[in-house]
Design an enzyme around this catalytic site. Structure first.
Site, short mmCIF file in Angstrom:
data_model
loop_
_atom_site.label_atom_id
_atom_site.label_comp_id
_atom_site.label_asym_id
_atom_site.label_seq_id
_atom_site.Cartn_x
_atom_site.Cartn_y
_atom_site.Cartn_z
CD GLU A 184 -4.28 -7.61 7.36
OE1 GLU A 184 -4.98 -7.04 8.22
OE2 GLU A 184 -3.32 -7.05 6.81
CG ASN A 230 -4.46 -2.81 10.51
OD1 ASN A 230 -3.36 -2.80 11.04
ND2 ASN A 230 -4.89 -1.82 9.75
CG ASN A 272 -0.27 -5.78 12.81
OD1 ASN A 272 0.71 -5.94 12.08
ND2 ASN A 272 -1.20 -4.87 12.53
CD GLU A 273 0.76 -1.55 11.21
OE1 GLU A 273 -0.38 -1.05 11.19
OE2 GLU A 273 1.49 -1.63 10.21
CE1 TYR A 308 2.86 -2.18 3.18
CE2 TYR A 308 2.46 -1.14 5.30
CZ TYR A 308 2.43 -2.26 4.48
OH TYR A 308 1.97 -3.45 4.99
CD GLU A 332 2.01 -5.04 7.95
OE1 GLU A 332 1.65 -4.02 7.33
OE2 GLU A 332 1.39 -5.53 8.90
CD GLN A 337 -2.25 -8.07 2.81
OE1 GLN A 337 -2.98 -8.97 2.45
NE2 GLN A 337 -2.69 -7.09 3.60
#
Length: 502
Positions: free
Chosen positions: A27, A72, A173-174, A245, A293, A350
């Site tokens: 990212e 993001n 994304n999200e 996460y 992710e 990442q």
């Protein structure tokens, strides 16, 4: 010492491992791109400005696919800013991470670098501030042959005659998260994702599409979001995403070591939700999951996006990982493999510097974090068919997940060569385990090829630029194959790779 016995039979399988389970994520955030994979002034930089030392570590890590450019970041990204002559590219404000994006690296540069390190790119499109037109234009730019459209010819004019041939695309994304630029309700996002998917499939029927699922399992809309989004998109997409996460919240290391139990439950819940939507639609289609992710991330150390100062290429969430974190990462990889019948893609987030297995110093060295090692070993050897395992072990009590197995075992079998790979995590912090694996179902000719272990007397031990090999996989002792039985000792708080072959 407690006893662990594993039941295995090559006739009882979960599924075949998709190599895309060993994916990563780049990212435009912190020093992942600028100062991570790309540093033109570095002594090892190639003619395009990418660090050769980092590229070598990426190859060693065994990454098969990389999701790009966010995250993001993608929810406010204009891909056109990152193509064409570099000195003509605009500098933009990135709202996601409050940074200045110079656009020195864009689609073309990333795709060339990715192919050079032997990975397939996964491209995310902006469905936060943009929509159908921008997504289709990017698809034409990357995948269409010269002479088909003016957008494809623009790529040719920028020095890239051959199409980038990107197979897998993420539809945003999200967007369930209120922190996301362009945050939407499930209905709003589902309708836009369906419109975008329909248009992209008309442009290129062979693409695989990932629709956004929940950004984490604690979201109040978890499950309901997926149901509504899939009611709009089920027939148009191939995968639904999940993100997770993990960290030792409030110092609860016991629950942290059992993080894969949460990952397993998330996978089961979203697979069931997708199957419900399919059943209601009378569909024979079976969606799979893109866990694009996942990692250990100490979010309690991160002030959040709202508190960020405006910077350019500033360091951001460069967490340093310990032996304990490596055991958790290895166990999370095992959970993904154990669900390979439903998880087709997974991307550890990442790749470099930002919560990453690889760290760098500007102008200086690059080194492997502790979490590098379980990923590299698993990617290299966990190829083939995942077997169902019956594991007799003691339970551990955890605050967050209740009673969990003290030991987890994942088995991957290659039916052609007969090779058998065992991945084992001993989550008990004080007690070693005596592992026994009967091998009679595999014949009498299996022999021990290798048993390596990640463990240390100091579970907080880390690697650094000064001591890059403080924590490395080490050969285990007292592992024996005697006739049709393997026995091994598993130290407390340890992760293992055991390989057997003919």
């Amino acid at each position: 010492m407690y006893e662990v016995e594993v039941g295995l039979d090559p006739a009882f399988t979960v599924g075949t491992v998709d190599e895309r389970l060993f994916g990563s994520f780049v990212e435009h955030m912190g020093r992942c791109v600028y100062g991570g994979i790309f540093e033109p002034d570095h002594p090892t930089a190639d003619e395009h400005g990418f660090r050769r030392d980092v590229a070598e570590l990426v190859r060693e890590l065994g990454v098969t696919t990389i999701r790009y450019p966010g995250g993001n970041f993608v929810s406010g990204y204009r891909w056109e800013d990152g193509v064409g002559p570099v000195d003509e590219r605009p500098r933009r404000l990135d709202l996601a991470w409050r940074s200045i994006e110079p656009n020195t690296v864009g689609v073309d540069e990333f795709c060339r670098w990715a192919r050079g390190v032997g990975v397939d790119p996964i491209m995310a499109v902006n469905l936060g501030t943009r929509g159908v037109d921008a997504a289709v234009d990017l698809l034409e730019y990357t995948n269409f042959a010269p002479g088909t459209t003016s957008t494809a010819d623009r790529r040719v004019a920028n020095g890239h005659k051959d199409p980038h041939a990107i197979r897998t695309w993420c539809l945003g994304n999200e967007l369930d998260g209120p922190w996301q630029v362009g945050h939407k309700t499930a209905d709003e996002y589902g309708r836009l994702a369906a419109e975008t998917a329909r248009a992209m499939r008309r442009a290129d029927p062979d693409v695989e599409l990932v629709v956004c699922g929940s950004s984490n399992g604690a979201m109040p809309t978890f499950g309901a979001w997926e149901r509504v989004v899939l009611e709009h998109t089920y027939d148009l997409v191939d995968h639904i995403s999940l993100h997770a996460y993990y960290e030792p919240a409030d110092g609860d290391v016991g629950s942290f070591l059992a993080s894969s139990e949460d990952m397993r439950r998330m996978i089961a819940a979203i697979a069931a939700t997708a199957d419900h939507v399919g059943a209601v639609r009378r569909s024979s289609k079976r969606l799979t999951i893109s866990f694009d992710e996942w990692n250990v991330w100490f979010q309690n150390r991160f002030a959040g996006q709202a508190g960020l100062e405006l910077t350019e290429n500033g360091a951001l969430i460069e967490d340093v990982y310990s032996v304990t974190d490596a055991v958790v990462v290895g166990d999370l990889l095992m959970a993904l493999l154990d669900n390979c019948d439903r998880v087709a893609i997974a991307c550890q987030a990442q790749l470099v510097n930002v919560i990453a297995p690889i760290l760098t110093k500007t102008g200086g060295p690059a080194w492997r974090q502790t979490i590098f090692h379980p990923f590299a070993l698993t990617s290299r050897y966990a190829r083939g068919t995942v077997l169902r395992t019956a594991v007799a072990t003691r339970d551990l009590a955890t605050q967050r997940y209740g009673d969990v197995p003290a030991t987890r075992v994942t088995a991957v079998h290659d039916p052609e060569t007969g090779a058998l790979t065992l991945l084992v995590a001993n989550r008990d912090r004080t007690e070693p385990a005596a592992l026994t694996v009967p091998l009679r179902a595999f014949g009498s000719s299996l022999r021990l090829l290798e048993h390596v272990i990640i463990a240390d007397d100091d579970p907080s031990a880390t690697n650094s630029a000064e001591h890059p090999d403080r924590v490395v996989p080490r050969p285990a002792t007292n592992t024996v194959v005697d006739g049709d039985r393997l026995t091994a000792t598993l130290p407390p708080l340890s992760w293992h790779l055991i390989r057997l072959g003919r």
